[in-house]
Design an enzyme around this catalytic site. Structure first.
Site, PDB file in Angstrom:
ATOM      1  N   ILE A  94       0.839  -1.205   0.000  1.00 59.48           N
ATOM      2  CA  ILE A  94       0.000   0.000   0.000  1.00 59.48           C
ATOM      3  C   ILE A  94       0.873   1.254   0.000  1.00 59.48           C
ATOM      4  CG2 ILE A  94      -1.691   1.337   1.343  1.00 59.48           C
ATOM      5  CD1 ILE A  94      -2.998  -1.250   2.164  1.00 59.48           C
ATOM      6  N   SER A 102       0.738   2.741   6.537  1.00 55.58           N
ATOM      7  CA  SER A 102       0.438   1.493   5.807  1.00 55.58           C
ATOM      8  C   SER A 102       1.373   0.418   6.339  1.00 55.58           C
ATOM      9  CB  SER A 102       0.630   1.706   4.302  1.00 55.58           C
ATOM     10  OG  SER A 102       1.874   2.353   4.055  1.00 55.58           O
ATOM     11  N   HIS A 119       4.256 -12.753 -31.987  1.00 57.52           N
ATOM     12  CA  HIS A 119       5.274 -11.734 -32.198  1.00 57.52           C
ATOM     13  C   HIS A 119       4.664 -10.576 -32.976  1.00 57.52           C
ATOM     14  CE1 HIS A 119       9.089  -9.825 -33.015  1.00 57.52           C
ATOM     15  NE2 HIS A 119       8.681  -9.674 -34.274  1.00 57.52           N
ATOM     16  N   ASP A 144      -9.167 -12.655   4.124  1.00 55.59           N
ATOM     17  CA  ASP A 144      -8.202 -11.995   5.018  1.00 55.59           C
ATOM     18  C   ASP A 144      -8.350 -12.398   6.481  1.00 55.59           C
ATOM     19  OD1 ASP A 144      -7.419 -10.609   2.794  1.00 55.59           O
ATOM     20  OD2 ASP A 144      -7.775  -8.607   3.619  1.00 55.59           O
TER      21      ASP A 144
END
Ligand code: NAI
Length: 476
Positions: A194, A280, A455, A323
């Site tokens: 962050i 942060s 390419h 989380d």
């Protein structure tokens, strides 16, 4: 009678809303409890990622990069522009409209999949007949029951003790994404993802940015070759000031700014005066006021809900994802866990391969990697070979004016299996996908090296780096 659902998901960030959609696809009746309110007071889905994280930061990254391109890169293309100006209020408004498009998109997906959005704070309220009870605060205040629960309550910014974040002068990610003007001097505590991403945004718009980092090494989680090159680019070329090994002392807020007292790497007392400060220093899981004890769950000492490799908690039919559980705090890791939990509830073989979760830091150039770093392989005593290829030897990168960076491949010395891939480049976040896929299929570096790549394209650099593990890159 309270409403009953097969599956209740608490939290509608990327882990939670994806779990809810997948569970609904699998035929379950699904509720998703979400309390988020926008600054205007509107209820919103999407959690931190969509509202005050990944998405708004990318919107501002793009705006600030466009500005820098016009001022510093267009001349190379023979394009002359007159006086270039920018309007921070407009950038922030654009960012907000990007956020709204995304959050409204989740509302649409909920309607499409018949997921019931329960607006308010969800709190487990013990066992009930047929599963678990969940109290939902909010205007309607109700208690619902569900046979299966998926906890996906996410995380919040960690703050420094005794340093109140007002998101005006001292900011976490939320305030840092909504500054109304470019600060002259911006301080950032923590040189993590962050700090580097948001520090770069405001630097590009003209702020004098100083980052203070506690650790002695820069980007310790990255491959050392990438961290070293990124350090050179960010500090020497871009003028970001990054001080390592600092110890933060008092932080004093005055009317017009803030002073950070700290000791530097030599132990000398220093002070940093800035108009705005971003803190942060990591994030902490949201497990307060969740009623975990009512069902016999307990967060660990760092606040995470303990789970097994399949995100099952110690209590039957309660999963926790994203989380709020161990592992990297990355939206896409949470999404995979959400899908896994829903599929396991349906009796399917849900699974997350934690060894192939990509990491991306959205600086400019971007940093992305998957698998092991060279220092990890050395530490683990694994015999490996290295292939590396610079973007400066790629025609497309040169045409685009984006020659900085390289791809580095680490492959097993004996079997040639790809063990880690590290990319430093303007578009590293897109290029890493090929490496993730190759690793997911347990490819050898030769497999990718012998695959035809278009390419001219940036993807040829991945192919050349893979060939490099066998010293057979063509263009270098
Ligand atoms: P972080 O863990 O990436 O970095 C925090 C940094 O602060 C570390 O380098 C740490 O050593 C330093 N620090 C901690 N305490 C300190 C102190 N007292 N003084 C000075 N430095 C200190 O955490 P960050 O940047 O706050 O991000 C939080 C989480 O959000 C991360 O886990 C990340 O995975 C996630 N995230 C991911 C993004 C992405 O995937 N691109 C973008 C933004 C966030």
């Amino acid at each position: 009678m309270s409403k009953h659902f097969d599956v209740a998901v608490i939290g509608a960030g990327p882990a939670g809303y994806v779990a809810a959609i997948r569970a609904a696809q699998l035929g379950f009746s699904v509720a998703c409890v979400e309390q988020w309110k926008t600054p205007k007071g509107d209820a919103a889905l999407g959690g931190t990622c969509l509202n005050v994280g990944c998405i708004p930061s990318k919107a501002l990254l793009e705006s600030s990069e466009n500005y820098e391109k016009v001022t510093e890169k267009f001349a190379d293309h023979g394009i002359t522009v007159g006086k270039v100006e920018f309007d921070v209020a407009k950038m922030i408004a654009r960012k907000e409209s990007v956020v709204t498009k995304n959050t409204k998109g989740i509302e649409f997906l909920f309607r499409k999949n018949k997921v019931t959005w329960l607006k308010g704070h969800g709190k487990l309220a013990g066992k009930s007949e047929g599963g678990y009870a969940i109290d939902v605060s909010g205007d309607a205040g109700e208690t619902v029951t569900a046979k299966h629960v998926i906890i996906a309550t996410g995380s919040k910014a960690r703050h420094l003790p005794d340093v109140p974040v007002d998101n005006k002068v001292i900011c976490d990610n939320e305030g840092a994404l909504s500054l109304s003007a470019v600060p002259k001097k911006l301080g950032v505590i923590g040189a993590g993802v962050i700090g580097l991403e948001l520090g770069s945004v405001w630097r590009r718009l003209g702020a004098d940015v100083t980052v203070l980092e506690a650790l002695p090494s820069f980007l310790a989680a990255c491959d050392e070759a990438v961290a070293k090159e990124a350090w050179k680019i960010f500090t020497k070329e871009q003028g970001l000031k990054i001080n390592l090994s600092v110890k933060i002392g008092d932080i004093v807020q005055a009317k017009n700014g803030v002073t950070v007292f700290y000791t530097d790497a030599e132990g000398k007392a220093q002070r940093l005066e800035c108009d705005k400060l971003i803190v942060s220093i990591g994030r902490i899981p949201n497990t307060d006021n969740l009623g975990l004890d009512s069902v016999g769950l307990k967060a660990d000492e760092r606040g995470f809900i303990p789970v097994d490799g399949h995100c099952r908690t110690s209590v039957a039919n309660i999963f926790a994802v994203g989380d709020v559980v161990r592992g990297p705090m990355l939206a896409h890791k949470g999404e995979e866990e959400g899908v896994m939990a829903a599929e396991l509830i349906a009796g399917q073989a849900g699974h997350v391969n934690y060894d192939t979760i990509p990491w991306v830091i959205y600086t400019s150039p971007e940093i992305a990697w998957v698998g092991k770093t060279e220092q990890q392989l050395k530490k683990d005593g694994v015999a490996y070979k290295v292939g590396s290829f610079p973007f400066s030897a790629n025609g497309r990168a040169l045409s685009q004016g984006e020659p900085q960076g390289f791809v580095k491949v680490l492959a097993d010395e004996r079997t040639d299996r790809i063990l880690g891939v590290h990319v430093l480049h303007a578009h590293a976040s897109e290029q890493i996908a090929e490496a993730v896929l190759a690793m997911e299929f347990m490819a050898a570096s030769e497999d990718v090296g012998r695959t035809c790549h278009a390419h001219p394209s940036l993807s040829e650099v991945m192919k050349e780096a893979m060939l490099g593990t066998d010293k057979r890159s063509i263009h270098i």
